[in-house]
Design an enzyme around this catalytic site. Structure first.
Site, PDB file in Angstrom:
ATOM      1  N   SER A 118      -7.600   4.736   1.997  1.00  0.00           N
ATOM      2  CA  SER A 118      -8.057   6.125   2.138  1.00  0.00           C
ATOM      3  C   SER A 118      -6.988   7.115   1.703  1.00  0.00           C
ATOM      4  O   SER A 118      -7.303   8.179   1.177  1.00  0.00           O
ATOM      5  CB  SER A 118      -8.485   6.403   3.583  1.00  0.00           C
ATOM      6  OG  SER A 118      -7.439   6.134   4.491  1.00  0.00           O
ATOM      7  N   GLU A 119      -5.696   6.773   1.921  1.00  0.00           N
ATOM      8  CA  GLU A 119      -4.605   7.606   1.419  1.00  0.00           C
ATOM      9  C   GLU A 119      -3.392   6.762   1.080  1.00  0.00           C
ATOM     10  O   GLU A 119      -3.159   5.705   1.671  1.00  0.00           O
ATOM     11  CB  GLU A 119      -4.173   8.688   2.423  1.00  0.00           C
ATOM     12  CG  GLU A 119      -5.006   9.955   2.388  1.00  0.00           C
ATOM     13  CD  GLU A 119      -6.047   9.978   3.466  1.00  0.00           C
ATOM     14  OE1 GLU A 119      -6.852  10.924   3.489  1.00  0.00           O
ATOM     15  OE2 GLU A 119      -6.074   9.054   4.284  1.00  0.00           O
ATOM     16  N   THR A 120      -2.611   7.293   0.129  1.00  0.00           N
ATOM     17  CA  THR A 120      -1.291   6.759  -0.187  1.00  0.00           C
ATOM     18  C   THR A 120      -0.307   7.913  -0.089  1.00  0.00           C
ATOM     19  O   THR A 120      -0.581   9.018  -0.570  1.00  0.00           O
ATOM     20  CB  THR A 120      -1.255   6.146  -1.597  1.00  0.00           C
ATOM     21  OG1 THR A 120      -2.103   4.988  -1.625  1.00  0.00           O
ATOM     22  CG2 THR A 120       0.152   5.724  -1.988  1.00  0.00           C
TER      23      THR A 120
END
Length: 310
Positions: A53-55
């Site tokens: 979902s995020e980096t």
């Protein structure tokens, strides 16, 4: 000491999961500890390839007693940027926890119980101090949010959100009214009257995404209150290209502000949020409110994701 990625080479991408001590639980995040030299296009491409979902992408700041945004908080300073597979987001709590734990472990700062490390992340939302500690074998990070705020949610927007979710207005908890809460990112808080309603999540992806883009929302935070200080949460995240975020630190901080604003809990409180259970990725987020302090603290453990494990 951080070694910069040589020009033309690919940076190392670490994978950690936050708000759990189990690699198969919590919310996984990609982490690039030295993103110096990467442009927006490269960061987005890496985030899309990682697929979480995020980096988080960290850029070490020059040695200075102050962070790039003027914070006087102690600790090593980094610029932090966060990308979903589709776009940049201003702030991400679980990727902050993951990145801080990854930094502390890389630097050997938390090798024994009682060890501590401190960082300051300059994010698009503002300065976010993060403390990392090790106790009973687990490494935990505590972020301190930017100054939060809570605003009314328009009745038409709530109705559209319910329609996209397939919820009836009568399925909302009467004592936890809809609000838009911010603690680095905007979240629409909707409270279910029952645990069963929260467990059944099957929504119109495109319709909810359109509403969220119009209102500049990062997630819709769906909650159910189990007891005075214990809540369960789910966070649809279509604007990030995924159906649901397993454990959402930014939304937890926003929810802490929401709970305080509506006098749901005392000004000095510790809340426990369970998230990811319905996805098979259980995580636990601790939200701390302090009397006389507007900022909200969110804590959780983080561990590396073994190679080959999603």
């Amino acid at each position: 000491m951080t070694t910069k990625t040589p020009p033309g080479s690919s940076p190392a991408v670490l994978r950690y999961t936050a708000f759990t001590t189990d690699p198969s639980g919590g919310n996984p995040a990609g982490v690039v500890l030295d993103a110096a030299g990467l442009d927006d296009e490269a960061m987005l491409a890496i985030a899309a390839e990682v697929g979480y979902s995020e980096t988080a992408f960290l850029i070490p700041a020059a040695d200075s007693p102050e962070s790039p945004d003027g914070s006087d908080s102690p600790g090593q300073h980094y610029t932090a940027r966060y990308f979903s597979p589709k776009a940049e987001v201003p702030f991400c709590g679980h990727a902050t926890v993951a990145a801080a734990v990854a930094l502390a472990e890389r630097d050997g700062a938390v090798t024994g119980d009682g060890a501590r490390a401190a960082y300051v992340f300059a994010t698009r939302a503002g300065s976010v101090p993060v403390a990392v500690s090790r106790a009973e074998g687990a490494v935990r990070a505590t972020l301190t949010s930017v100054t939060p705020h809570v605003e009314e949610a328009a009745a038409d927007d709530v109705a559209e959100a319910l329609a996209a979710l397939g919820w009836d207005a009568g399925e909302l908890a009467a004592d936890l009214p809809p609000r838009i809460a911010f603690a680095g990112a905007r979240h629409l808080v909707l409270a279910a009257a029952t645990r069963d309603r929260l467990a059944r999540l099957d929504y119109d992806f495109a319709r909810l995404e359109a509403l969220m883009r119009r209102l500049d929302l990062t997630t819709v935070q769906l909650v159910w209150r189990e007891s005075p200080y214990v809540f369960h949460a789910r966070d649809p995240f279509p604007v990030g290209g995924v159906m649901e975020d397993p454990a959402t630190g930014a939304a937890a901080a926003a929810f802490g502000a929401y709970a305080r604003e509506l006098d749901l809990v005392p000004a000095e409180s510790v809340l426990t949020l369970h998230q990811g259970e319905d996805m098979g990725r259980p995580g636990v987020l601790t939200v701390t409110l302090r009397e006389g302090e507007k900022r909200v603290r969110v804590s959780g453990a983080a561990v590396p994701v073994p190679e080959g494990q999603a």
